[in-house]
Structure formats: C-alpha cells, structure tokens
Write a protein that holds these residues in place. Structure first.
Motif: not given
Length: 357
Positions: A319-343
């Motif tokens: 958002l700050f890049a948009v405000i500062d007129r840097a026009t950032p590209a869209s991009g994914p955040a790291p995707r969720p990964v499975l953490v097996p536990r007792g359930s």
C-alpha cells in the motif's frame, strides 16, 4: 499559557500565533510545517523554533488539505465483522499486528472501522478519501463481483486488495494460494486412509471461501474419495460447533474435518468430545492459520500454518508503494503449509490410529 484555578481556559495556539512569533506570513508557516519548498533554511528554522516554543503542531487534517499532493499519516482498514467476534478472531489480530509493524516504521497510524456490509464500507471509504482522512486503504474479504472494486476505483482511492488478482480489479493484490493449501490437506488425509473428508467453511460469498470449496471438491474427486461437503459459517466458534454437530450427526459422518479458521477447529474438538468421539482415533481435525490456540488444546491441533503477521506487513508495504506512486505488482504471500500434530491420524478402518512417522 496557564490560568488561575477557576479562570478561563487557555486559548489554543494557532498558526497565526506562530506566524506572529516568527515574524512571517501564515503561508510561510504552512510551507515550513509541511516541509515544502518556498522558504529559506534560516526562515524555516525560525518558524519551527517558534512553533516549538508555543507548543503548536499542524493538525493531520490541515496537513492533508495543504495541497502538497503528499500523503496523510493514516491508512484505512474496514472489516465486516461484529466487534466481539473480531476480538476473538486470531487471524485478524495477527494480520493487524503485521500492518501496524509497517505503520510504525512509516510513523503512520491505522484507522479501523467495523461494518456489517460492503455498501456501508463503500460509504465509509469514500468519506475517508474525499475528506483526506487517509492516504489509502487495505481491502479485505474480497467477493466475486465485489461492488467495492468499481466504486473505489472510480474515486481514485489508492488501495491494495487482500485476495486473488481475479477478484481485485485494477488494484494490486497480495494473497495466499488457498487452492494449493486445501489440496495438500486433502492429500495428507487421504494418505492416512480417510475417504469421507468434510469442511467447516466460512462465508460462501467470499472469494477465498469459494476457492477453497472448489479445490476441496476437485481434489476429492481426483482421488476417488466420497463427495466432500462444505458447511458455511460466519467463522464464529458457535457456528463452527453447530456445523460440526451437523456433519457428525449425518448418516455418513466424516472421518476428517478441515476448518477455515482456528477458533472453529477448537469448537469442533469440544463437539467431538461432547458426542463421545475420540480425536484422532475416531475423527481427525485440521485447523487453518495455526495461531497459538492450536497448541493449547488437547490433543494439539494439526493446522494449515502461515505467517499471518507477515501477510499483514506485506499488504501494508504494497500500500505504501501505491501511495508513493511506485505501482507495485500483485504477488502471492507464502502459502499455508501443513503442520501435523495430535489431532490427525490414520482412519480407524485402516489400522492403528496413530500419527504417521
């Protein structure tokens, strides 16, 4: 300035007082206070010293209306959740904390508002932007054909959308790959011998809910499992518990349930005990987000884990890049990964109900 007890209240120091103290015009004070060109360094220093002596600071509204084309020191966030529910929702607490970490670096603040529907959000965002109360906003909980997108595009609001690009219109977006995460969870449960896998989902109108539902159906179909069922909720523990009871009381109850947040998974764990089922011997559960709640239960909850704090921080950076007129590209955040536990464990019909090695 002080007054005697019972005397008149002290008068508020104004920009006129600063101008008089520094021996300059009001316009010169505005230029100096907003760090704009047009005054010499010597004059600027004299004005700032006068302001400090008098204890005067320009208001945020005055800064926004100064015509600099720069940004105010506030960004907006509107969330369609009841206030009480938001306080119990680990995702948004972590997400907002991530946003705040970037705001602290930028010496900015967050203007947060809770609403019941998107039409009200459009009104609020429009008022904030047109009155220059904010420099931009982070848009969350995107829907298919979201009415906020064209409405806020029309007014020129700088914004970043938290959701898949196909939902975000022309706004840059940041998102997690929910489809890949659901596929990982289903394949894991199928490898443990589970054939009846269901899901306690969220609002069916939200884009990420629809993505998860489609991925669940496609993956179970590809693996030849029983038809998957998703029960919609409002993400609360109460509705998560009700949805779990509905699934477990059905003629062919699931042997595994995936939840769309942690609080519903905790509620589901309680419902399983209430109905005399052992987790994970009779029923496997997988939560989503992996907040600290998942490690405070017995058994601890397997979860699709992702960095929600970092997710919020990345949305704020863009958002700050948009405000500062840097026009950032869209991009994914790291995707969720499975953490097996007792359930989660092998389905009872496949043998001993213990976690895989």
């Amino acid at each position: 300035m002080t007054t005697a007890p019972g005397g008149p209240a002290p008068r508020r120091v104004t920009i006129k007082d600063v101008a008089a103290r520094a021996g300059v015009s009001i316009g010169a004070v505005s230029l100096a206070a907003n760090n704009r060109p047009g005054v010499s360094d010597t004059t600027r220093a004299r004005i700032l010293a006068a302001a400090a002596d008098l204890g005067w600071q320009p208001s945020q509204a005055a800064k926004a209306l100064s015509g600099t084309g720069g940004r105010t020191d506030t960004i907006g966030l509107v969330i369609a959740r009841p206030a009480r529910q938001l306080g119990l929702e680990p995702f948004y607490m972590e997400f907002i904390s991530g946003i705040e970490s970037i705001l602290e670096e930028q010496s900015c603040s967050l203007l947060l508002h809770l609403v019941r529907d998107t039409e009200r959000e459009i009104d609020i965002q429009r008022e904030w932007w047109q009155s220059r109360r904010i420099s931009g906003s982070i848009l969350v909980d995107l829907q298919d054909d979201d009415p906020r997108i064209p409405a806020l595009e029309r007014i020129g609001l700088p914004a970043v959308a938290v959701g898949h690009p196909h939902l975000a219109g022309t706004f840059p977006s940041v998102w997690t790959d929910d489809a890949a995460a659901i596929e990982e969870a289903v394949r894991y449960l199928a490898a443990l011998g589970h054939r009846r896998i269901c899901r306690v989902g969220g609002n069916p109108h939200l884009g990420h809910t629809a993505i998860r539902t489609a991925a669940l159906e496609a993956t179970t179909r590809e693996l030849g499992l029983d038809d998957a069922r998703s029960v919609p909720t409002d993400y609360s523990g109460e509705q998560g518990a009700r949805a779990t009871r509905t699934l477990l009381a059905s003629p062919n109850p699931p042997t595994a349930i995936i939840y769309d947040n942690d609080i519903m998974a905790v509620a589901g764990l309680s419902v399983a005990a209430e109905m005399g089922l052992s987790v994970p011997a009779d029923l496997s559960l997988i939560a989503w987000d992996d907040s600290q709640l998942c490690q405070l239960t017995h058994p601890t909850l397997s979860a699709m884990s992702h960095d929600v704090f970092g997710f919020g921080a990345e949305a704020a950076r863009r958002l700050f890049a948009v405000i500062d007129r840097a026009t950032p590209a869209s991009g994914p955040a790291p995707r969720p990964v499975l953490v097996p536990r007792g359930s989660s464990a092998r389905a009872a019909s496949t043998g001993r109900a213990d976690a895989p090695p």
